[in-house]
Design a protein around this motif. Structure first.
Motif, mmCIF file in Angstrom:
data_model
loop_
_atom_site.group_PDB
_atom_site.id
_atom_site.type_symbol
_atom_site.label_atom_id
_atom_site.label_comp_id
_atom_site.label_asym_id
_atom_site.label_seq_id
_atom_site.Cartn_x
_atom_site.Cartn_y
_atom_site.Cartn_z
ATOM 1 N N TRP A 182 0.833 -1.198 0.000
ATOM 2 C CA TRP A 182 0.000 0.000 0.000
ATOM 3 C C TRP A 182 0.868 1.248 0.000
ATOM 4 O O TRP A 182 1.908 1.303 0.656
ATOM 5 C CB TRP A 182 -0.932 0.029 1.209
ATOM 6 N N GLN A 183 0.425 2.233 -0.770
ATOM 7 C CA GLN A 183 1.132 3.508 -0.841
ATOM 8 C C GLN A 183 0.464 4.515 0.087
ATOM 9 O O GLN A 183 -0.763 4.593 0.144
ATOM 10 C CB GLN A 183 1.109 4.053 -2.273
ATOM 11 N N ALA A 184 1.266 5.259 0.788
ATOM 12 C CA ALA A 184 0.711 6.289 1.679
ATOM 13 C C ALA A 184 0.238 7.475 0.857
ATOM 14 O O ALA A 184 0.840 7.827 -0.160
ATOM 15 C CB ALA A 184 1.765 6.726 2.686
ATOM 16 N N GLY A 185 -0.875 8.058 1.299
ATOM 17 C CA GLY A 185 -1.342 9.295 0.675
ATOM 18 C C GLY A 185 -1.902 9.129 -0.711
ATOM 19 O O GLY A 185 -1.671 9.960 -1.593
ATOM 20 N N GLY A 186 -2.685 8.053 -0.931
ATOM 21 C CA GLY A 186 -3.365 7.887 -2.210
ATOM 22 C C GLY A 186 -4.427 8.963 -2.392
ATOM 23 O O GLY A 186 -4.795 9.670 -1.439
ATOM 24 N N PRO A 187 -4.945 9.111 -3.616
ATOM 25 C CA PRO A 187 -5.958 10.157 -3.859
ATOM 26 C C PRO A 187 -7.212 9.930 -3.016
ATOM 27 O O PRO A 187 -7.618 8.798 -2.779
ATOM 28 C CB PRO A 187 -6.256 10.021 -5.354
ATOM 29 N N ALA A 188 -7.809 11.033 -2.568
ATOM 30 C CA ALA A 188 -9.011 10.945 -1.729
ATOM 31 C C ALA A 188 -10.277 10.844 -2.568
ATOM 32 O O ALA A 188 -11.338 10.511 -2.032
ATOM 33 C CB ALA A 188 -9.092 12.157 -0.809
ATOM 34 N N THR A 189 -10.175 11.120 -3.843
ATOM 35 C CA THR A 189 -11.367 11.076 -4.699
ATOM 36 C C THR A 189 -11.051 10.364 -6.000
ATOM 37 O O THR A 189 -9.919 10.383 -6.485
ATOM 38 C CB THR A 189 -11.877 12.496 -5.027
#
Length: 820
Positions: free
Chosen positions: A136-143
């Motif tokens: 998992w990547q940190a800070g993926g898009p919120a939308t």
């Protein structure tokens, strides 16, 4: 808190979302419903993927390279994901039937398509499968509005996936209710769907929504049971995966003069599994629910598809009901639905109303081809209030009738469980006839409906006559007469009684105490238990039909009336288990209509009707596919698609299904018996008795045929009819036969016969049993049966008579093109 972009997407979905009541049970149901439509993406569950393969039975979806992100959970279940990048979907058809359908739609022998974007809706193990393969990547898009947009587009075409997903999210048994839907954007075919649904007997489905004029039509490329199970037996127990059954209904309906309908339905629900919190129903979306209550009178939260109104494409007809307490298997629950609206009944003239036969009361949800609602039976207690100036007729037996002010109140109860309930009302003239102990009543409108009125005006227009000058006017108004259905009421009652007599002789007892017939504005018919809806054209006399330019008058009268009347046996006395088996209803009714023509008209007209069907099967559809090549009759509703013509389903399933029964009839003919059809009658009566008020499958009918088959029909010497059903029910093809024969008289008055039958246009493995006819002057006798198991079949024998000519296929014994 949602960011502004996510909030905008959420609100746009909410504005067009299906309505729901404001009683949140289970906890958070309203929020969950909308979250399923427009999920909030989880920034902590985003990852780059390379060569991850998602396997669902025979389908492999490979995420070759790209990014996948999952949504935040609802009720603890992560249910959605979005993919951007490059991928490929592959699938191998599990049998020749599905291969043929895949080939029709894609021109591929094995499905192999690349895709870029994709959305996933699921309640199965997809998240765990992907999580094992990624970091998992940190800070993926919120939308990411792709999922919400696709969900809105699916709802717009009536794809009823949202309630099924909602059901799965709230189910405690994730294995039994596991659901997976991949929506893949391909270059070749646009958005392609792969669905795996554990609640369906055929778990795996692949297809797409395709444009057909102003509509979107759901094309099913493949649909099959998982795990290599025998497709012929997937629906042996149609109730096996049903959430619940509905053993009884109590329905109170108010019908207004302006055609508004309002009703209260108490449905007794019998859960088959414990722990379920959401039950899914179907109800015409134009009938808007105001409340759903449980046995204790408590209001339940519900979610209903958007109102269709007069829109050509439905938004769906689902109702999802959230219970206060989980179900307990076998413990009945009475749910009360209150609803009302327009369009379920339509006023079509003075005293004329069109009452839709489907959708006016809640039934078990069935969003796609699968188990058919005609596989089940319910008891009905129906009460109607309608304007007292009108008569009303309904399924069941009328137990009471009274007047309350301006309203007529009537009650109708079924004495045996029925597959469906319906009604009709209007300004009727009622005509009564008897067929033995069966009462036949015709409810025919006294005045023409809007369609007939417009026709009448066109034939009686003196102003137009003056405009056209001497000799140019339309002077046919006197010939066409008065287009009121009531004028033919007596004829319809007599003809309906006659159909019952013929069919009782062939199929066994009529299953109800009476039958009612009424006219409708539609150009079709509908046979409900004890109630026939017949199109307006069959209420015209022969002169009127001629003046209107109607051809094939036998098809519009004797055949049509016989077809619809026979549905009292085919569909009601004997139901069908799944969409694969609907040919047992429509094909058998097609045969029955022609059988009535044989008795009402003559043998020549009977054969003419079958030959017209053969022409249809040999003809091309709008895309120049031969109709017979579109698929086996076992495919049922799947024949109706963007790749076929609008009539292809009827041309194939009805016509070929009728031919199948005619071929079996001719194989069972006993020329030595005064009633040459007695073996066929015994078989059909056994079928009706064995499955009396129960559903049957294709394999069930096949077992009955094998019970009654003769030695001549046993071409494989195993007392099985696999050869016949594999060719004509599970397969396609119309063989071409050439029959050559020479006859040589012998000195002792006999005839030496020598000849051969050659076949082409069919596989080498094709087999047929072919009746052989001898012509002696003006007399024809059936000599016996020829077993044709090779492409060329020679024969030689002596006939102890002087024969003038030999022939085959005299009685349309074969669905084949014959040259002789």
């Amino acid at each position: 808190m949602l960011c502004r972009a996510a909030l905008a997407v959420f609100l746009s979905i909410l504005a067009s979302a299906p309505v729901f009541a404001q009683t949140p049970t289970p906890s958070g149901g309203a929020y969950a419903w909308n979250a399923l439509s427009a999920p909030v993406m989880d920034p902590a569950r985003s990852a780059h993927v390379e060569n991850i393969t998602i396997v669902r039975d025979a389908v492999h979806i490979t995420l070759t390279d790209g990014t996948i992100q999952f949504a935040q959970p609802v009720n603890g279940v992560v249910f959605a994901a979005v993919f951007h990048g490059n991928g490929r979907v592959e699938a191998t058809p599990p049998n020749p039937l599905e291969w043929q359908q895949l080939r029709l739609f894609t021109k591929q022998d094995k499905l192999n398509m690349a895709f870029t974007d994709a959305t996933f809706s699921f309640t199965d193990s997809l998240l765990d499968e992907v999580a094992k393969e990624v970091k998992w990547q940190a800070g993926g898009p919120a939308t990411d509005d792709l999922y919400a947009n696709r969900q809105r587009e699916r709802e717009d075409v009536g794809a009823e996936y949202l309630p099924r997903l909602f059901k799965g999210v709230w189910s405690p048994d994730r294995q039994r209710t596991a659901y997976f839907l991949a929506d893949l954007k391909t270059k070749e075919k646009g958005w392609v769907e792969v669905r795996y649904d554990s609640m369906q007997p055929e778990e795996v489905r692949i297809g797409r929504w395709a444009d057909v004029g102003p509509f979107k039509l759901h094309d099913i490329w493949m649909n099959f049971p998982a795990g290599g199970r025998d497709f012929r037996h997937a629906y042996d127990d149609p109730a096996a995966r049903q959430d619940f059954l509905i053993p009884s209904y109590q329905i109170s309906t108010l019908l207004a003069d302006n055609a508004d309908l309002s009703a209260t339905t108490q449905a007794t629900v019998q859960p088959r599994y414990s722990g379920e919190q959401v039950l899914l129903f179907a109800l015409d979306s134009n009938l808007r629910l105001s409340s759903v209550k449980d046995s204790q009178g408590r209001g339940l939260e519900f979610f209903q598809a958007r109102e269709r109104k007069e829109r050509s494409q439905s938004y769906g007809d689902y109702v999802a009901v959230a219970l206060k307490e989980p179900t307990q298997a076998g413990r009945n629950e009475v749910l009360e639905f209150q609803y009302g609206g327009k369009h379920a009944v339509i006023k079509v003239g003075g005293g004329n109303y069109f009452c839709k036969s489907f959708g006016w009361y809640p039934t078990a949800f069935a969003s796609e081809p699968g188990v058919d609602e005609f596989a089940f039976r319910s008891n009905f207690d129906l009460t109607f209030r309608n304007p007292k100036k009108y008569s009303l007729v309904a399924t069941g037996n009328k137990t009471s009738e009274s007047v309350d002010g301006k309203e007529l109140i009537s009650n109708w109860k079924s004495d045996i469980p029925l597959a469906a309930a319906g009604f009709a009302f209007g300004d009727y003239k009622i005509t009564t006839e008897k067929a033995g102990d069966i009462e036949v009543k015709v409810y025919a409108n006294r005045e023409p409906d809007d369609l007939l009125s417009s026709i009448q005006r066109a034939f009686d227009n003196p102003i137009n006559d003056l405009k056209m000058g001497p000799g140019g006017g339309n002077h046919a108004s006197g010939a066409i007469g008065n287009l009121t259905p009531a004028a033919l009421g007596k004829t319809i009652s007599i003809e309906t009684a006659n159909t019952l007599r013929v069919f009782e002789s062939y199929f066994g007892p009529y299953p109800y105490k009476q039958i009612a017939v009424t006219n409708i504005i539609g150009s079709y018919g509908q046979g409900w238990p004890g109630l026939l809806y017949l199109g307006w054209f069959t209420f015209l006399d022969s002169t009127q039909q001629h003046e209107l330019g109607m051809k094939n008058q036998v098809g519009l009268t004797d055949f049509f009336r016989g077809h619809e009347s026979s549905h009292q046996w085919w569909g009601h006395r004997v139901g069908w288990k799944s969409y694969h088996d609907q040919w047992l209803s429509e094909g058998f009714a097609e045969f029955s209509g022609k059988l009535y023509v044989q008795y009402r008209q003559n043998q020549k007209e009977f054969l003419t009707q079958f030959r017209k069907d053969k022409e249809l099967l040999n003809s091309g559809d709008i895309k120049m596919h031969q109709v017979d090549s579109l698929g086996p009759i076992w495919m049922g509703q799947r024949i109706r698609s963007s790749e076929t013509g609008p009539r292809s389903y009827q041309d194939l399933i009805y016509s070929k299904g009728g031919y199948v029964l005619q071929m079996l009839r001719e194989q069972l003919v006993d020329p030595r018996n005064q009633d040459s059809d007695h073996l066929f009658k015994d078989m059909m009566k056994d079928y009706c008795q064995t499955f009396d008020n129960k559903p049957a499958s294709t394999e069930d009918f096949k077992s009955i045929v094998e019970k009654h088959m003769t030695r001549a029909m046993d071409l494989d010497a195993n007392h099985k009819m696999d050869w016949f059903f594999n060719q004509y029910v599970y397969g396609t093809g119309i063989p071409h036969y050439t029959f050559r024969v020479s006859l040589e008289p012998t000195a002792d008055g006999k005839t030496h016969v020598k000849g051969e039958i050659t076949r082409n246009g069919a596989p080498d493995s094709w087999k047929d049993v072919i009746p052989l006819y001898a012509h002696l002057g003006d007399k024809t006798v059936r000599l016996g049966m020829l077993a044709v198991t090779h492409a060329t079949e020679p024969f030689e024998f002596i006939v102890p008579l002087k024969v003038d000519r030999l022939s085959i296929n005299d009685h349309e014994d074969l669905l084949a093109d014959v040259k002789q």
